[in-house]
Design a protein around this motif. Structure first.
Motif, PDB file in Angstrom:
ATOM      1  N   HIS A 322       0.858  -1.193   0.000  1.00  8.26           N
ATOM      2  CA  HIS A 322       0.000   0.000   0.000  1.00  8.26           C
ATOM      3  C   HIS A 322       0.895   1.244   0.000  1.00  8.26           C
ATOM      4  N   PRO A 323       1.563   1.521  -1.108  1.00  8.73           N
ATOM      5  CA  PRO A 323       2.516   2.645  -1.134  1.00  8.73           C
ATOM      6  C   PRO A 323       1.857   4.007  -0.978  1.00  8.73           C
ATOM      7  N   HIS A 324       0.569   4.090  -1.258  1.00  9.10           N
ATOM      8  CA  HIS A 324      -0.156   5.356  -1.128  1.00  9.10           C
ATOM      9  C   HIS A 324      -1.060   5.299   0.096  1.00  9.10           C
ATOM     10  N   TRP A 325      -0.886   6.214   1.025  1.00  4.42           N
ATOM     11  CA  TRP A 325      -1.647   6.189   2.273  1.00  4.42           C
ATOM     12  C   TRP A 325      -3.150   6.308   2.038  1.00  4.42           C
ATOM     13  N   ARG A 326      -3.546   6.895   0.898  1.00  4.99           N
ATOM     14  CA  ARG A 326      -4.981   7.046   0.631  1.00  4.99           C
ATOM     15  C   ARG A 326      -5.673   5.698   0.430  1.00  4.99           C
ATOM     16  N   GLN A 327      -4.909   4.645   0.119  1.00  7.38           N
ATOM     17  CA  GLN A 327      -5.504   3.307   0.034  1.00  7.38           C
ATOM     18  C   GLN A 327      -5.964   2.845   1.410  1.00  7.38           C
ATOM     19  N   THR A 328      -5.305   3.293   2.447  1.00  9.85           N
ATOM     20  CA  THR A 328      -5.651   2.922   3.816  1.00  9.85           C
ATOM     21  C   THR A 328      -6.654   3.895   4.424  1.00  9.85           C
ATOM     22  N   PHE A 329      -6.521   5.179   4.054  1.00  8.57           N
ATOM     23  CA  PHE A 329      -7.417   6.209   4.592  1.00  8.57           C
ATOM     24  C   PHE A 329      -8.065   6.979   3.435  1.00  8.57           C
ATOM     25  N   PRO A 330      -9.024   6.356   2.732  1.00 10.24           N
ATOM     26  CA  PRO A 330      -9.690   7.053   1.625  1.00 10.24           C
ATOM     27  C   PRO A 330     -10.341   8.349   2.116  1.00 10.24           C
ATOM     28  N   LYS A 331     -10.153   9.408   1.342  1.00 10.59           N
ATOM     29  CA  LYS A 331     -10.706  10.724   1.662  1.00 10.59           C
ATOM     30  C   LYS A 331     -10.256  11.212   3.045  1.00 10.59           C
ATOM     31  N   ARG A 332      -9.122  10.669   3.505  1.00 11.44           N
ATOM     32  CA  ARG A 332      -8.530  11.046   4.793  1.00 11.44           C
ATOM     33  C   ARG A 332      -9.494  10.787   5.958  1.00 11.44           C
ATOM     34  N   GLN A 333     -10.349   9.809   5.812  1.00  8.84           N
ATOM     35  CA  GLN A 333     -11.291   9.456   6.868  1.00  8.84           C
ATOM     36  C   GLN A 333     -10.648   8.472   7.848  1.00  8.84           C
ATOM     37  N   PRO A 334     -11.041   8.533   9.125  1.00  5.97           N
ATOM     38  CA  PRO A 334     -10.467   7.617  10.109  1.00  5.97           C
ATOM     39  C   PRO A 334     -10.948   6.187   9.903  1.00  5.97           C
ATOM     40  N   ARG A 335     -10.200   5.254  10.430  1.00  2.00           N
ATOM     41  CA  ARG A 335     -10.617   3.854  10.467  1.00  2.00           C
ATOM     42  C   ARG A 335     -11.249   3.618  11.834  1.00  2.00           C
ATOM     43  N   ILE A 336     -12.514   3.181  11.846  1.00  6.34           N
ATOM     44  CA  ILE A 336     -13.289   3.082  13.081  1.00  6.34           C
ATOM     45  C   ILE A 336     -13.681   1.628  13.335  1.00  6.34           C
ATOM     46  N   PHE A 337     -13.516   1.201  14.590  1.00  2.00           N
ATOM     47  CA  PHE A 337     -13.839  -0.164  14.981  1.00  2.00           C
ATOM     48  C   PHE A 337     -14.740  -0.132  16.215  1.00  2.00           C
ATOM     49  N   GLU A 338     -15.758  -0.990  16.202  1.00  5.38           N
ATOM     50  CA  GLU A 338     -16.648  -1.102  17.353  1.00  5.38           C
ATOM     51  C   GLU A 338     -16.526  -2.490  17.959  1.00  5.38           C
ATOM     52  N   ARG A 339     -16.879  -2.579  19.234  1.00  8.61           N
ATOM     53  CA  ARG A 339     -16.742  -3.838  19.953  1.00  8.61           C
ATOM     54  C   ARG A 339     -17.853  -4.813  19.560  1.00  8.61           C
ATOM     55  N   THR A 340     -17.489  -6.090  19.401  1.00  9.57           N
ATOM     56  CA  THR A 340     -18.466  -7.119  19.074  1.00  9.57           C
ATOM     57  C   THR A 340     -18.979  -7.786  20.344  1.00  9.57           C
ATOM     58  N   GLU A 341     -20.021  -8.588  20.204  1.00 12.19           N
ATOM     59  CA  GLU A 341     -20.615  -9.228  21.377  1.00 12.19           C
ATOM     60  C   GLU A 341     -19.663 -10.188  22.074  1.00 12.19           C
ATOM     61  N   ASP A 342     -18.740 -10.788  21.313  1.00 13.44           N
ATOM     62  CA  ASP A 342     -17.826 -11.740  21.925  1.00 13.44           C
ATOM     63  C   ASP A 342     -16.553 -11.079  22.444  1.00 13.44           C
ATOM     64  N   GLY A 343     -16.509  -9.739  22.431  1.00 15.06           N
ATOM     65  CA  GLY A 343     -15.380  -9.038  22.996  1.00 15.06           C
ATOM     66  C   GLY A 343     -14.339  -8.609  22.003  1.00 15.06           C
ATOM     67  N   GLY A 344     -14.473  -8.999  20.730  1.00 20.76           N
ATOM     68  CA  GLY A 344     -13.508  -8.593  19.712  1.00 20.76           C
ATOM     69  C   GLY A 344     -13.844  -7.233  19.134  1.00 20.76           C
ATOM     70  N   TRP A 345     -13.292  -6.965  17.957  1.00 19.44           N
ATOM     71  CA  TRP A 345     -13.503  -5.677  17.298  1.00 19.44           C
ATOM     72  C   TRP A 345     -13.917  -5.901  15.847  1.00 19.44           C
ATOM     73  N   ARG A 346     -14.790  -5.029  15.373  1.00 23.33           N
ATOM     74  CA  ARG A 346     -15.282  -5.100  13.999  1.00 23.33           C
ATOM     75  C   ARG A 346     -15.205  -3.711  13.399  1.00 23.33           C
ATOM     76  N   ARG A 347     -14.676  -3.648  12.139  1.00 25.78           N
ATOM     77  CA  ARG A 347     -14.575  -2.349  11.492  1.00 25.78           C
ATOM     78  C   ARG A 347     -15.948  -1.860  11.056  1.00 25.78           C
ATOM     79  N   CYS A 348     -16.233  -0.616  11.362  1.00 26.29           N
ATOM     80  CA  CYS A 348     -17.531  -0.041  10.995  1.00 26.29           C
ATOM     81  C   CYS A 348     -17.566   0.251   9.500  1.00 26.29           C
TER      82      CYS A 348
END
Length: 348
Positions: A322-348
């Motif tokens: 991923h040489p271009h950071w925009r592939q990871t952060f399209p439109k410079r938006q944050p990467r957000i994760f919420e907690r799952t019922e089993d205690g893990g994390w899921r990307r919103c």
């Protein structure tokens, strides 16, 4: 303002090296020496999300945790999060500050004196009601005698400041100095750093006794801890890359990386950027043997964990793919994760 053993701590007066003498006086305080001896007797906890899942334990009770990477901090509500911790600290320091009344707990992974002052202010945001005086418990674990090969001929404290050069000492003294100068009431419960956190092999080489910590938010109990890859989440590699990438962003100068949203119980990874230089650097690092990577990329090459080089190689692979950071952060938006019922994390 610092308290030790419920008593105000008075810094030494008429000293030519006040920061040094204050720090040594704290390290030699009987209350804190005893606290370090007690901590040394506690077995290190191995924290693994995958093993906890296999145990069939109560998910909501046992695995509501937040992990803090280098240069990050997180302030958590004990009604939502049971554990918060960090590890992989050699010359870094894990700092815990907990409000005795509310149980609100902030953990930071400090890696430089330059981030201490603003970092403490960031940590205080959810801990202190400015209309009331609050009592704050403080624990410091990490940092070791990383540059004292001829250590004191068996003594338990340094004879001179020259024996405490390196990376750990300036960071530890800066934290203590900043706590002492702030108006809040900090009760230091643990100061397990430098010679209290150093073991030596038969050749006299120094290593940290503990590299990580875990705090139970409801009780404030602190345990030495080691996390595996399943529990250093979410978005492990991106967060590791961000530690280096943020150095190119002036908006993060002197600050800890804000990752956890206390109100929503979400991980929010703000956008960061890397350039083609980072990709070329990753390509060069991938060509080096493990020993060279350690020497070039670590402040304590002989004391790093067994997966240090592997983690760096995984970061390099990600940047190359991923040489271009925009592939990871399209439109410079944050990467957000919420907690799952089993205690893990899921990307919103």
């Amino acid at each position: 303002m610092i308290f030790v053993g419920e008593q105000p701590f008075a810094a030494p007066v008429a000293s030519q090296s006040p920061d040094y003498d204050t720090f040594v006086a704290l390290m030699e305080h009987p209350f804190l020496v005893n606290a370090s001896e007690i901590l040394n007797a506690i077995p290190e906890r191995k924290f693994s999300f995958s093993r906890d899942r296999e145990s069939g334990s109560d998910r909501s009770e046992d695995t509501s945790w937040v992990y803090v990477f280098q240069r990050e901090y997180a302030t958590v509500n004990p009604e939502i999060v049971k554990f918060v911790g960090t590890d992989e600290a050699t010359t870094c320091v894990g700092l815990i500050i907990r409000n005795r009344e509310s149980g609100m707990t902030s953990v930071a992974h400090m890696d430089s004196p330059d981030i201490v002052d603003i970092g403490l202010t960031q940590m205080m945001t959810w801990l202190v009601d400015h209309n009331a005086e609050v009592e704050l418990d403080v624990h410091l674990i990490g940092g070791f005698e990383d540059a004292s090969p001829n250590h004191m001929n068996g003594s338990t404290s340094p004879k001179s400041r020259t024996e405490l050069n390196g990376y750990s000492f300036p960071l530890c003294t800066k934290i203590v100095k900043s706590l002492l100068r702030r108006e809040e009431k900090f009760h230091i419960q643990t100061l397990h750093v430098l010679w209290h956190n150093t073991r030596r092999d038969f050749k006299g080489n120094a290593y940290p006794i503990f590299n990580g910590l875990l705090v139970e938010t409801s009780t404030g109990i602190v345990t030495p801890a080691n996390f595996d890859r399943t529990s250093r989440c979410p978005d492990e590699i991106v967060r590791r890359i961000r530690v280096t990438a943020c150095c190119q962003d002036p908006s993060w100068d002197g600050k800890l990386l804000d990752t956890y949203d206390t109100l929503t119980d979400r991980i929010v990874i703000a956008a960061c950027f890397w350039t083609s230089y980072e990709m070329h650097k990753a390509l060069r690092l991938q060509q080096l043997p493990d020993s060279a990577i350690l020497l070039n990329c670590s402040t304590s090459p002989s004391a790093e964990g067994p997966d240090f080089v592997e983690n760096l190689r995984r970061q390099c692979e990600y940047v190359i793919r991923h040489p271009h950071w925009r592939q990871t952060f399209p439109k410079r938006q944050p990467r957000i994760f919420e907690r799952t019922e089993d205690g893990g994390w899921r990307r919103c």
